[in-house]
Design a protein around this motif. Structure first.
Motif, mmCIF file in Angstrom:
data_model
loop_
_atom_site.group_PDB
_atom_site.id
_atom_site.type_symbol
_atom_site.label_atom_id
_atom_site.label_comp_id
_atom_site.label_asym_id
_atom_site.label_seq_id
_atom_site.Cartn_x
_atom_site.Cartn_y
_atom_site.Cartn_z
ATOM 1 N N VAL A 48 -15.062 37.634 -34.179
ATOM 2 C CA VAL A 48 -14.722 38.469 -35.329
ATOM 3 C C VAL A 48 -14.304 39.845 -34.830
ATOM 4 O O VAL A 48 -14.998 40.462 -34.022
ATOM 5 C CB VAL A 48 -15.924 38.585 -36.292
ATOM 6 N N ASP A 49 -13.169 40.320 -35.322
ATOM 7 C CA ASP A 49 -12.649 41.642 -34.978
ATOM 8 C C ASP A 49 -12.762 42.493 -36.233
ATOM 9 O O ASP A 49 -11.902 42.409 -37.108
ATOM 10 C CB ASP A 49 -11.215 41.521 -34.501
ATOM 11 N N GLY A 50 -13.817 43.273 -36.351
ATOM 12 C CA GLY A 50 -14.051 44.025 -37.577
ATOM 13 C C GLY A 50 -14.451 43.052 -38.676
ATOM 14 O O GLY A 50 -15.469 42.406 -38.587
ATOM 15 N N VAL A 51 -13.602 42.910 -39.679
ATOM 16 C CA VAL A 51 -13.883 41.964 -40.763
ATOM 17 C C VAL A 51 -13.025 40.707 -40.660
ATOM 18 O O VAL A 51 -13.129 39.814 -41.491
ATOM 19 C CB VAL A 51 -13.682 42.609 -42.153
ATOM 20 N N HIS A 52 -12.158 40.643 -39.659
ATOM 21 C CA HIS A 52 -11.228 39.518 -39.538
ATOM 22 C C HIS A 52 -11.742 38.466 -38.568
ATOM 23 O O HIS A 52 -12.065 38.759 -37.420
ATOM 24 C CB HIS A 52 -9.842 39.999 -39.099
ATOM 25 N N LEU A 92 -18.088 36.002 -46.642
ATOM 26 C CA LEU A 92 -19.450 35.552 -46.340
ATOM 27 C C LEU A 92 -20.002 36.215 -45.083
ATOM 28 O O LEU A 92 -21.175 36.583 -45.020
ATOM 29 C CB LEU A 92 -19.481 34.026 -46.188
ATOM 30 N N LEU A 93 -19.162 36.364 -44.070
ATOM 31 C CA LEU A 93 -19.589 37.015 -42.839
ATOM 32 C C LEU A 93 -19.917 38.482 -43.089
ATOM 33 O O LEU A 93 -20.896 39.008 -42.550
ATOM 34 C CB LEU A 93 -18.512 36.896 -41.758
ATOM 35 N N ALA A 94 -19.131 39.153 -43.909
ATOM 36 C CA ALA A 94 -19.356 40.564 -44.213
ATOM 37 C C ALA A 94 -20.646 40.752 -45.022
ATOM 38 O O ALA A 94 -21.350 41.745 -44.859
ATOM 39 C CB ALA A 94 -18.171 41.153 -44.969
#
Length: 96
Positions: A48-52, A92-94
């Motif tokens: 994951v790069d930031g929120v991506h 979901l990850l955020a």
């Protein structure tokens, strides 16, 4: 035991995106880097790069089969997600 296919790993991510299976982060992670998650016994390490969400680094299914995204050439399970599914998984990850 045969290795997991990208499609099998994609299916677990898709089920989480659709709300059919819960996605749980296994530990607090920094803003960028590997994120360890569990989807009903499927253990995934996601880049994951930031929120991506970039790609799946590896995955182990409940029956012990493994997908090693770093060693295999071919399709990345994240690349199989639709734009909407990808956005849902990132949400979901955020949420953690």
């Amino acid at each position: 035991m045969p290795p997991l296919t990208a499609r099998e790993v994609y299916q677990s991510l898709r089920d989480a995106a659709l709300g059919l299976r819960p996605l749980k982060r296994l530990e607090e992670q920094p803003e960028a880097g590997p994120v360890h998650v569990d989807i009903e016994g499927w253990r995934l390490t996601l880049d994951v790069d930031g929120v991506h969400l970039r790609h799946c680094l590896n995955c182990q299914s409940p029956d012990g089969r493994v997908f090693d995204g770093g060693q295999r050439y071919g399709t990345d399970p994240v690349g199989l997600l639709s734009t909407w599914e990808l956005a849902q998984v990132e949400r979901l990850l955020a949420a953690g």
